[in-house]
Design a protein around this motif. Structure first.
Motif, mmCIF file in Angstrom:
data_model
loop_
_atom_site.group_PDB
_atom_site.id
_atom_site.type_symbol
_atom_site.label_atom_id
_atom_site.label_comp_id
_atom_site.label_asym_id
_atom_site.label_seq_id
_atom_site.Cartn_x
_atom_site.Cartn_y
_atom_site.Cartn_z
ATOM 1 N N TYR A 76 0.839 -1.194 0.000
ATOM 2 C CA TYR A 76 0.000 0.000 0.000
ATOM 3 C C TYR A 76 0.878 1.251 0.000
ATOM 4 O O TYR A 76 1.999 1.239 0.525
ATOM 5 N N LYS A 77 0.341 2.311 -0.579
ATOM 6 C CA LYS A 77 1.019 3.601 -0.514
ATOM 7 C C LYS A 77 0.681 4.260 0.801
ATOM 8 O O LYS A 77 -0.463 4.197 1.275
ATOM 9 N N GLY A 78 1.685 4.881 1.413
ATOM 10 C CA GLY A 78 1.459 5.546 2.689
ATOM 11 C C GLY A 78 2.178 6.877 2.750
ATOM 12 O O GLY A 78 2.887 7.269 1.819
ATOM 13 N N LYS A 79 2.009 7.573 3.870
ATOM 14 C CA LYS A 79 2.618 8.888 4.022
ATOM 15 C C LYS A 79 3.085 9.059 5.464
ATOM 16 O O LYS A 79 2.292 8.964 6.400
ATOM 17 N N LEU A 80 4.379 9.332 5.635
ATOM 18 C CA LEU A 80 4.923 9.587 6.963
ATOM 19 C C LEU A 80 4.703 11.033 7.357
ATOM 20 O O LEU A 80 4.514 11.363 8.520
ATOM 21 N N SER A 81 4.802 11.930 6.379
ATOM 22 C CA SER A 81 4.561 13.357 6.601
ATOM 23 C C SER A 81 4.000 13.936 5.307
ATOM 24 O O SER A 81 3.737 13.214 4.351
ATOM 25 N N ASP A 82 3.854 15.258 5.286
ATOM 26 C CA ASP A 82 3.297 15.894 4.093
ATOM 27 C C ASP A 82 4.169 15.684 2.862
ATOM 28 O O ASP A 82 3.688 15.753 1.733
ATOM 29 N N GLU A 83 5.469 15.438 3.064
ATOM 30 C CA GLU A 83 6.388 15.346 1.932
ATOM 31 C C GLU A 83 7.005 13.962 1.750
ATOM 32 O O GLU A 83 7.631 13.694 0.735
ATOM 33 N N VAL A 84 6.860 13.092 2.730
ATOM 34 C CA VAL A 84 7.528 11.779 2.672
ATOM 35 C C VAL A 84 6.504 10.664 2.448
ATOM 36 O O VAL A 84 5.707 10.337 3.334
ATOM 37 N N PHE A 85 6.536 10.105 1.233
ATOM 38 C CA PHE A 85 5.661 8.982 0.905
ATOM 39 C C PHE A 85 6.428 7.669 1.058
ATOM 40 O O PHE A 85 7.648 7.618 0.863
ATOM 41 N N VAL A 86 5.708 6.613 1.391
ATOM 42 C CA VAL A 86 6.333 5.298 1.591
ATOM 43 C C VAL A 86 5.475 4.213 0.946
ATOM 44 O O VAL A 86 4.309 4.431 0.626
#
Length: 363
Positions: A76-86
């Motif tokens: 799955y696509k995720g987001k640690l912060s507004d600018e960092v996708f994982v």
């Protein structure tokens, strides 16, 4: 009075020099502290962090954006912060005994290379296991070399050569650049991810195995890899010992798939075409004929030929006849004209007969 003025002047100069030296030493010490602090912050950032399953659900917005699914789990696509996708891989509980999870965290958590996917974190929360990687927007190489009917997915031969060199450097690092040699055992287009600039990064270390650099062979109790990319010696010890040369074979198959734009085992085409496709490449090069494969510029011809010859060198049946990844990188980067390797598609009988003949042995 004149003498006291001179003395006062020298005293002032001496005080200024001393103050400057104290200030300089203090500045050096401050700079050193900043350098050490930054190093520790960077080091901490490089180490994979541990997350709870609640964190994973928050990062993926309750598993909202599914990127793909495989035998070992769903990504799955995720987001640690507004600018960092994982990219978050949720591992299936029913698959294996946790070996893939242990391999990924133990191996990927200690290696750092521009051509290897970075493991940002992991989750081991009761029966829930997940791996959190850097997000690579262009997905896998597989999409770009097996979808040539879709114009938007076409990559130039120059870019494909750069991708091949990057993959080769990543594997070379695994074999030679770490404290222990890392054998990947699952090199294939699906496991090569591309960043926004199409720089390749090797992923999926679930089948990887560690061994010392002095170890010429590794023992295996089960077959590791994906059919079509598995080296002959992994399937049967009659062909030689399993070693880092097994990764070289898989890389060779990947190169030939890049050249042909199709899988080396493709159930969607007629069996006669499927069986002889790679041998067709060899035969055309062997008699000096051009490979009539998507060519747009004159220089593309030499790139295609180079990728094909290196690929054929890597898929020699005898492991000793395959080059090391260090030599592969030199072959791909060099401007020298490459010579044709022996025919890797000769029958078993002729291969055994030729064992007594002189041959080029790569180390």
């Amino acid at each position: 009075m004149y003498a006291s003025a001179i003395f006062g002047f020298f005293l002032l100069v001496l005080v200024i020099i001393m103050l400057y030296r104290v200030y300089s030493l203090d500045k050096v010490e401050r700079d050193n502290r900043v350098t050490v602090k930054k190093f520790l912050e960077d080091y901490e950032a490089l180490k994979p962090s541990r997350y709870s399953y609640a964190d994973v659900k928050r990062i993926t917005s309750q598993f909202k954006d599914k990127l793909g699914q495989g035998g070992y789990g769903t990504v799955y696509k995720g987001k640690l912060s507004d600018e960092v996708f994982v990219a978050v891989k949720i591992l299936n509980n029913s698959q294996g005994n946790g070996e893939e999870f242990i391999n990924e965290v133990a191996i990927m958590g200690t290696i750092h290379h521009v051509n290897i996917v970075r493991l940002i974190g992991f989750c081991a929360d009761r029966f829930k296991r997940a791996l959190i990687y850097e997000y690579l927007p262009n997905e896998s190489l597989e999409k770009f070399i097996f979808s040539r009917a879709i114009k938007n997915y076409l990559l130039s031969w120059k870019k494909l050569q750069e991708i091949a060199i990057g993959i080769a450097k990543g594997i070379e690092y695994l074999h030679q650049g770490c404290d222990q040699r890392i054998l990947h055992f699952d090199i294939k287009p699906h496991n090569i991810l591309l960043d926004h600039n199409f720089n390749p990064k090797i992923s999926d270390f679930g089948l990887a195995k560690l061994c010392s650099k002095e170890q010429s062979a590794v023992s295996m109790t089960v077959i590791r890899g994906t059919m079509g990319y598995i080296a002959p010696e992994v399937l049967s010890r009659n062909f030689g010992n399993v070693s880092y040369k097994s990764d070289v074979y898989s890389f060779g198959m990947l190169l030939l798939e890049m050249v042909g734009g199709r899988k080396n085992i493709d159930v969607s085409v007629e069996s006669s075409s499927q069986v002889y496709f790679l041998e067709w490449i060899y035969n055309h090069l062997d008699i000096g004929e051009e490979l009539h494969i998507r060519i747009e510029e004159e220089r593309d011809v030499e790139i295609v030929k180079k990728l094909a010859i290196v690929g054929l060198s890597c898929i020699q049946w005898c492991p000793m006849d395959r080059p090391s990844m260090n030599i592969v990188v030199q072959m791909l980067e060099g401007g020298d004209k490459l010579t044709m390797p022996p025919n890797p598609f000769a029958s078993t009988v002729s291969t055994k007969t030729n064992l007594s003949k002189p041959r080029r042995v790569f180390q």
